[in-house]
Design an enzyme around this catalytic site. Structure first.
Site, mmCIF file in Angstrom:
data_model
loop_
_atom_site.group_PDB
_atom_site.id
_atom_site.type_symbol
_atom_site.label_atom_id
_atom_site.label_comp_id
_atom_site.label_asym_id
_atom_site.label_seq_id
_atom_site.Cartn_x
_atom_site.Cartn_y
_atom_site.Cartn_z
ATOM 1 N N ALA A 30 -4.570 -2.755 4.205
ATOM 2 C CA ALA A 30 -5.374 -1.772 3.105
ATOM 3 C C ALA A 30 -6.667 -2.008 3.092
ATOM 4 O O ALA A 30 -7.462 -1.219 3.050
ATOM 5 C CB ALA A 30 -4.490 -1.610 1.923
ATOM 6 N N GLU A 44 7.924 2.723 2.328
ATOM 7 C CA GLU A 44 9.068 3.481 2.287
ATOM 8 C C GLU A 44 9.134 5.098 2.047
ATOM 9 O O GLU A 44 10.042 5.661 2.392
ATOM 10 C CB GLU A 44 9.914 2.858 1.111
ATOM 11 C CG GLU A 44 9.571 3.212 -0.128
ATOM 12 C CD GLU A 44 10.325 3.000 -1.322
ATOM 13 O OE1 GLU A 44 11.185 3.781 -1.758
ATOM 14 O OE2 GLU A 44 10.202 1.741 -1.738
ATOM 15 N N ASP A 66 0.656 0.678 -4.170
ATOM 16 C CA ASP A 66 2.177 0.781 -4.100
ATOM 17 C C ASP A 66 2.512 -0.495 -3.332
ATOM 18 O O ASP A 66 3.104 -0.353 -2.386
ATOM 19 C CB ASP A 66 2.616 1.913 -3.683
ATOM 20 C CG ASP A 66 4.350 1.931 -3.917
ATOM 21 O OD1 ASP A 66 4.482 1.124 -4.493
ATOM 22 O OD2 ASP A 66 4.592 2.744 -2.818
#
EC number: 2.5.1.79
Length: 336
Positions: free
Chosen positions: A167, A115, A184
């Site tokens: 990731a 986001e 996150d």
């Protein structure tokens, strides 16, 4: 009483399009609600202005809502990830403690964060030279860039390197090391894309070797409330303790999450946590005013109530791919 209501039952959608007399209601005047199942016998509902986006990507169910009380809200796999009016609590707590505890942070790698809010907060630090934000889901990134206007400047920042990739794979392929690594990530749900990134083997073999000397790792660690902290928070904390010498757990209430939320920060160098020093660093390093965090509030957030403290002290579970813990709910892979 006769108003038609559209509910998201069990994190799904069903429409009720008739009033009590059986007459069809104009959908433009419907009162809509989003309903999140927190546990088998507990639900949390939001009145809506509209549904901005709803779909299923390769990795997860995605809903972007315009809620009457919390503004725009991002929901992934049926779990509230971020709401416009209070996301600053979550993101300030996620980003600033680690950067303020580091002597001179210049590079940061964000796992997830599609986001853009975590990157936005990191870019407020005047010492930061490079932010790598690695999210697995292009669709999440695309519609957040479109709808979450508060983060558009961060997405345009030349210091931000946006990568669409897993990731774990991205960290493995990179030769560089970072001062700060941030988790996150979406909450660990069964069948979701992220739970492997909470495991001891990942922290030990892949993440930790990518930290510079004095490097700090911080991750969101799920609900940390009196009734919810044993779902994943205590396990994530204990798992990270097996890998790093110095580990700090902290928590804060996030209204849109309907719970206290937890984070875990870790390093092989001791933390110097002093409220006065933190306030001085905030004034010196950060562009603009923080809305939630200061030195005193961070110190306070590291003090858990008796029940949670004892759970953290006595937790024995170590998070592995074979023995993972999940919060309530299921991801796309589980349903397939």
């Amino acid at each position: 009483m006769g108003e038609a209501v559209e509910f998201y039952h069990s994190n799904g959608v069903s429409g009720i399009n008739h009033n009590e007399s059986g007459k069809k209601i104009d959908e433009n005047h419907m009162c809509c609600w989003y309903e999140e199942v927190i546990d088998d016998n507990l639900k949390w509902s939001f009145a809506l202005n509209s549904v901005l986006h709803k779909g299923t990507s390769q990795y997860q169910d995605i809903v972007l809502l315009d809620t009457k009380h919390f503004g725009k809200a991002l929901v992934i796999d049926g779990k509230m990830q971020s709401a416009e009016v209070d996301e600053f609590i979550y993101h300030e707590c996620l980003i600033h403690p680690a950067l303020l505890c580091h002597p001179n942070p210049k590079t940061i790698f964000i796992m997830g964060g599609g986001e853009g809010s975590a990157a936005r907060e990191a870019l407020r630090h005047n010492s930061i030279e490079k932010v790598v934000m690695c999210d697995i889901d292009q669709e999440v990134v695309d519609f957040c860039r479109r709808y979450l206007t508060v983060n558009q400047e961060a997405f345009r920042n030349k210091k931000l390197n946006l990568v669409i990739n897993d990731a774990k794979a991205e960290l493995e392929r990179r030769n560089e090391k970072f001062d700060i690594i941030v988790g996150d990530l979406a909450d660990p749900v069964e069948g979701g894309p992220c739970y492997q990134l909470y495991t001891k083997s990942f922290y030990e073999r892949i993440l930790k070797p990518k930290l510079n000397v004095n490097g700090i790792f911080v991750t969101q660690a799920g609900p940390a409330g009196i009734f919810t902290h044993k779902e994943v928070f205590s396990s994530i904390y204990n798992t990270i303790k097996q890998v790093f010498k110095y580990v700090v757990a902290y928590a804060a209430h996030v209204p849109s999450f309907a719970d206290t939320w937890g984070w875990v920060m870790a390093s092989d160098q001791p933390f110097c946590i002093n409220a006065e020093e933190i306030d001085k660093k905030i004034d010196k390093r950060i562009d603009g005013e923080l809305l939630y965090l200061n030195g005193a509030s961070f110190i306070s957030s590291t003090t858990m109530n008796k029940s949670v403290s004892l759970s953290l002290l006595h937790e024995t579970h170590i998070y592995t791919e074979e023995d993972a813990r999940f919060i309530h709910g299921h991801g796309v892979a589980y349903r397939d």
